[in-house]
Design a protein around this motif. Structure first.
Motif, short mmCIF file in Angstrom:
data_model
loop_
_atom_site.label_atom_id
_atom_site.label_comp_id
_atom_site.label_asym_id
_atom_site.label_seq_id
_atom_site.Cartn_x
_atom_site.Cartn_y
_atom_site.Cartn_z
N LEU A 293 0.82 -1.21 0.00
CA LEU A 293 0.00 0.00 0.00
C LEU A 293 0.85 1.26 0.00
O LEU A 293 0.51 2.27 -0.63
N ARG A 294 2.00 1.22 0.69
CA ARG A 294 2.91 2.38 0.67
C ARG A 294 3.50 2.57 -0.72
O ARG A 294 3.62 3.70 -1.20
N ALA A 295 3.88 1.47 -1.35
CA ALA A 295 4.43 1.56 -2.71
C ALA A 295 3.39 2.08 -3.68
O ALA A 295 3.70 2.86 -4.59
N PHE A 296 2.15 1.66 -3.49
CA PHE A 296 1.03 2.12 -4.32
C PHE A 296 0.90 3.64 -4.23
O PHE A 296 0.84 4.35 -5.26
N GLU A 297 0.84 4.16 -3.02
CA GLU A 297 0.68 5.61 -2.82
C GLU A 297 1.90 6.38 -3.34
O GLU A 297 1.76 7.43 -3.96
N SER A 298 3.09 5.85 -3.10
CA SER A 298 4.31 6.51 -3.54
C SER A 298 4.37 6.59 -5.06
O SER A 298 4.75 7.62 -5.63
N ALA A 299 3.99 5.51 -5.74
CA ALA A 299 4.03 5.49 -7.21
C ALA A 299 3.08 6.51 -7.80
O ALA A 299 3.44 7.23 -8.74
N LEU A 300 1.87 6.59 -7.27
CA LEU A 300 0.92 7.59 -7.75
C LEU A 300 1.47 9.00 -7.58
O LEU A 300 1.33 9.86 -8.45
N SER A 301 2.11 9.22 -6.44
CA SER A 301 2.67 10.54 -6.14
C SER A 301 3.83 10.87 -7.08
O SER A 301 3.92 11.99 -7.60
N GLN A 302 4.71 9.90 -7.32
CA GLN A 302 5.89 10.16 -8.14
C GLN A 302 5.55 10.47 -9.58
O GLN A 302 6.22 11.29 -10.22
N ILE A 303 4.54 9.81 -10.13
CA ILE A 303 4.18 10.10 -11.53
C ILE A 303 3.08 11.16 -11.64
O ILE A 303 2.62 11.47 -12.73
N LYS A 304 2.66 11.68 -10.46
CA LYS A 304 1.64 12.74 -10.41
C LYS A 304 0.35 12.32 -11.12
O LYS A 304 -0.24 13.08 -11.87
N TRP A 305 -0.07 11.10 -10.83
CA TRP A 305 -1.33 10.59 -11.38
C TRP A 305 -2.45 10.90 -10.39
O TRP A 305 -2.62 10.23 -9.40
N ARG A 306 -3.19 11.94 -10.68
CA ARG A 306 -4.23 12.41 -9.76
C ARG A 306 -5.57 11.75 -10.12
O ARG A 306 -6.40 12.32 -10.81
N LEU A 307 -5.75 10.56 -9.61
CA LEU A 307 -6.98 9.83 -9.85
C LEU A 307 -8.10 10.34 -8.95
O LEU A 307 -7.86 10.68 -7.79
N LYS A 308 -9.31 10.34 -9.48
CA LYS A 308 -10.45 10.62 -8.63
C LYS A 308 -10.58 9.48 -7.62
O LYS A 308 -10.19 8.35 -7.89
N LEU A 309 -11.15 9.79 -6.46
CA LEU A 309 -11.20 8.82 -5.37
C LEU A 309 -11.81 7.48 -5.76
O LEU A 309 -11.22 6.43 -5.45
N PRO A 310 -12.95 7.43 -6.49
CA PRO A 310 -13.50 6.12 -6.87
C PRO A 310 -12.55 5.34 -7.78
O PRO A 310 -12.43 4.11 -7.62
N SER A 311 -11.87 6.03 -8.70
CA SER A 311 -10.93 5.35 -9.59
C SER A 311 -9.71 4.86 -8.82
O SER A 311 -9.20 3.76 -9.08
N LYS A 312 -9.24 5.66 -7.90
CA LYS A 312 -8.09 5.26 -7.08
C LYS A 312 -8.44 4.03 -6.25
O LYS A 312 -7.64 3.08 -6.15
N ARG A 313 -9.63 4.03 -5.68
CA ARG A 313 -10.07 2.89 -4.88
C ARG A 313 -10.20 1.65 -5.75
O ARG A 313 -9.83 0.55 -5.35
N ARG A 314 -10.73 1.83 -6.97
CA ARG A 314 -10.89 0.71 -7.89
C ARG A 314 -9.54 0.13 -8.28
O ARG A 314 -9.34 -1.09 -8.31
N LEU A 315 -8.56 1.00 -8.57
CA LEU A 315 -7.22 0.55 -8.93
C LEU A 315 -6.58 -0.21 -7.77
O LEU A 315 -5.95 -1.25 -7.97
N GLN A 316 -6.74 0.31 -6.56
CA GLN A 316 -6.15 -0.34 -5.40
C GLN A 316 -6.76 -1.73 -5.19
O GLN A 316 -6.05 -2.70 -4.90
N THR A 317 -8.08 -1.82 -5.34
CA THR A 317 -8.76 -3.11 -5.20
C THR A 317 -8.28 -4.09 -6.26
O THR A 317 -8.02 -5.27 -5.98
#
Length: 304
Positions: free
Chosen positions: A10-34
């Protein structure tokens, strides 16, 4: 997966999104994480990413995201980005290789709905439909690419020259630095003549697969759009320490209402639920529960 591995993932997931500046909407981010958790726990061998943007930007972002995840956590190493025409998927290479083998060996039993007939008809053997043979050819194509040890790159002869030029080895190892590169199987799949909806039904692990050929696309759309459907949803709850567990959709698929009158009590539905619950119980550090819900959908326009 142990709790420590889950937290690292989960930390790697959050870090990767931050590093590439991928600003997903909350439902999409949750879907990707699932979806990522479903792959890493091998609940699913393949997921389709139809959120978070449009092609080709989505492919670039997903590949960059996966590369950063793999650098931060070894659990991501078996994951790959796969492209088929305008569809993009995430694949767990080893789990998918096992899934393809079980399909070809007929260990994974499917129910097919022939949409070329009105009303649609259920069949249990691919030999009962010429379209079924096309699906088997597609499965053999995947079998020639995905292995338990990595990914063969023989398929690159079908790809664009600039893609081939980036690859020197004959096999993509799961731990390779190239593992985040997208695998484009569009040309390979076109050679089998299987339709994308039929392919997706099997590829995404549904127990019901819609069968229809290229020459019957309009007929299939009409047959499905004029029928009431049952929507089967497989819902899971994650282990969220200190917070209330929320239901999330692991997957969903539809079946013509008249062919699934018993809903969850259909023998194939009960068998599928038992199969996927067995997977969930093997990773109860991540998923606390799993259930299936069914609701009726009235006839509506459907795009295949």
């Amino acid at each position: 997966m142990e709790v420590a591995e889950l937290e690292l993932l989960l930390r790697a997931f959050e870090s990767a999104l931050s590093q590439i500046k991928w600003r997903l909407k909350l439902p999409s981010k949750r879907r990707l994480q699932t979806d990522i958790l479903a792959l890493c726990t091998e609940m699913r061998p393949v997921v389709m990413v139809d959120y978070g943007g449009k092609m080709p930007e989505l492919q670039d972002r997903l590949s960059a995201f996966l590369k950063h995840c793999q650098e931060g956590c070894s659990v991501f190493k078996p994951l790959h980005v796969m492209v088929i025409e305008d569809m993009i998927y995430l694949v767990h290479a080893r789990a998918f290789a096992e899934f393809v083998k079980s399909s070809l060996d007929l260990e994974t039993r499917l129910i097919f709905v022939d949409l070329e007939q009105d009303p649609p008809k259920m069949i249990t053997q691919t030999e009962e439909s010429s379209v079924g043979a096309e699906l088997v050819l597609a499965q053999k194509t995947f079998s020639s690419v995905f292995t338990e040890d990595g990914i063969k790159t023989d398929h690159l002869e079908h790809q664009k020259p600039e893609v081939r030029a980036n690859t020197d080895s004959s096999v993509y190892e799961s731990t390779s630095s190239q593992s985040s590169e997208a695998i484009d199987l569009s040309d390979c799949i076109k050679e089998t003549h299987v339709t994308i909806p039929t392919l997706n039904g099997w590829l995404l692990g549904y127990p019901i697969v819609y069968l229809f050929g290229m020459a019957h696309i309009e007929h299939a759309i009409y047959n499905l759009s004029t029928k009431s459907l049952h929507l089967f949803q497989v819902l899971v709850c994650r282990c969220n320490r200190g917070s209330q567990a929320q239901k999330e959709e692991l997957m969903s698929f539809s079946v013509p209402y008249d062919l699934s009158l018993e809903g969850m009590n259909e023998p194939w539905a009960e068998a599928f639920l038992t199969h996927i619950k067995t997977k969930q119980e093997r990773c109860d550090q991540v998923w606390t529960s799993l259930q299936m819900e069914v609701r009726a959908c009235y006839p509506q326009a459907i795009a295949l």
